[in-house]
Design a protein around this motif. Sequence first.
Motif, short mmCIF file in Angstrom:
data_model
loop_
_atom_site.label_atom_id
_atom_site.label_comp_id
_atom_site.label_asym_id
_atom_site.label_seq_id
_atom_site.Cartn_x
_atom_site.Cartn_y
_atom_site.Cartn_z
N ASP A 139 0.88 -1.21 -0.05
CA ASP A 139 -0.06 0.05 -0.05
C ASP A 139 0.89 1.05 -0.10
O ASP A 139 0.69 2.23 -0.59
N LEU A 140 1.81 1.27 0.81
CA LEU A 140 2.85 2.47 0.79
C LEU A 140 3.52 2.53 -0.84
O LEU A 140 3.62 3.75 -0.92
N ILE A 141 4.01 1.54 -1.34
CA ILE A 141 4.45 1.56 -2.51
C ILE A 141 3.89 2.19 -3.60
O ILE A 141 3.90 3.23 -4.22
N GLN A 142 2.23 1.73 -3.52
CA GLN A 142 1.33 2.34 -4.34
C GLN A 142 1.12 4.08 -4.09
O GLN A 142 0.92 4.73 -5.09
N GLU A 143 0.98 4.23 -2.89
CA GLU A 143 0.79 5.67 -2.53
C GLU A 143 2.04 6.36 -2.97
O GLU A 143 1.86 7.64 -3.29
N GLU A 144 3.16 5.66 -2.65
CA GLU A 144 4.21 6.68 -3.06
C GLU A 144 4.47 6.92 -4.62
O GLU A 144 4.92 8.02 -5.09
#
Length: 486
Positions: free
Chosen positions: A110-115
Amino acid sequence: MLVTHTDCRIISPEGIMTRERLERDVTIFSRMLALRGIPEEGRVILKAANSYYFVVCLFSLCNIAVSVTVVDEQTVLDEIAQIYDEAGACCILTDCDPGLSDASVILIQDLIQEEAVHPHWVGEPEIHGIDFNKWCERSDALILYSSGTTGKPKGIVKAGSAFMDNIRHSIHAMNYLPSDHMLPVVPFSHFYGISLIFSWWLTSCSLIICNPKNLWSVIASITKDRATVVDANPSAFYTLLRMLNRKPEQLEMVKESPVRMWCVGGSPLTQDLEEKFNNIFGQPLLNGYGLSELGNVTLGTLECPQGCGKPLPGVDLKILDAAGEQQADGIVGEVWIRSAGCMEGYLNRPDLTQSVLQDGWFKTGDLGYLDDEMLYVIGRSGKTVNRMGYMVSPVYIEDRIGSLGYRSCVITLEDEAKGTLLVAFIESEFSQALSVLRKEMNRVLPSYMFPDLLLPLAHFPLNRNGKVDRLEMEHIALEKAASRKV
């Protein structure tokens, strides 16, 4: 301690990442974690497989100065729930949802996608480097959980400053170079792996990330990515040698690779592995000794490759017998260590802490000896058993069999007639080798230590630490002993 290096890369399946890319990702992840309400005084569980984003997450948590509790990626649900409660964690940062309904979970994906959309909703971050200063001030900066192979998992609490000082001493002892390409074939979630991540960062060299469970990919990385320092546990080296012996072309490629240091740790290095490796590669396996509780203790180096090497600065060693008397050089006893890198204690277990720490000395439970300031470790002391009126150490038997060039695991079972039944497993694909070994064992073992059962196994079962799974071996031994009586 603001870390600003000029040349450091990560070579991984996700691509080749520069220092600048890592610092940018850590800055963004740090901001996203803070926006999720993780308090500075909080404690976060990190549970993930080896990857570029494991490093990003680890450094991000350190950057926002939280207490980082690292657990093995294979930790089962009940253990995770226990650790979450025991550590008082505010969330779990993971690459795989553990399915704990009562836990706050942040998925790395999820953090990778938000990044990926980060610049559009908050703007490009201002990069200031990765700052570990506040994290190092914490007395609970790092909490490492044991694998639980010897009982209930224990949380080992490490102060940030002591941890980092131990890493700096290790870097100096090993003489890592900015031109090195470090290849850790160990889980990043264990002390061995974490120590190498920080060693890479402070050395400002290149880090190669691979899947330690896929040794063919490791072999490819050694040659393709030009590894110069390879770290693995003994079981991985045993398997690598077997694989390469079947593939002469790959063996020659590895022999011609630029690896200048082959390093081994995590469990005792046996004499047969040491000799086999040296005969094939013409290079020593540099053995090291350390514990999560103490950090790195001794390290074998190119200049001093004997045994497990000499103690690092701030480390004192002594060898004691069962009566607590200090042993002379060359005499085996239990290893006791006093180290500036010692843990603060076991999490919420003052009783257990007091049982292993006496006047600043840590009782390791390992057998070893000193020789000209070099430490030699032969294995866990465990329990001696009574066999036909004699006290017998399974570790000693394994060491003697190892001197004959065979890897073994000795399991003890209760027996009415002898007091103890000895079952010795030999790692070999050829059962006919046992007839030769039986004759050779007469030279190194007295009759009362001779195993009742000598059994071949093509491959020893391993636990998630990459060590021999003695519990599984005990189950096999019980089955073999029962079938023998039928």
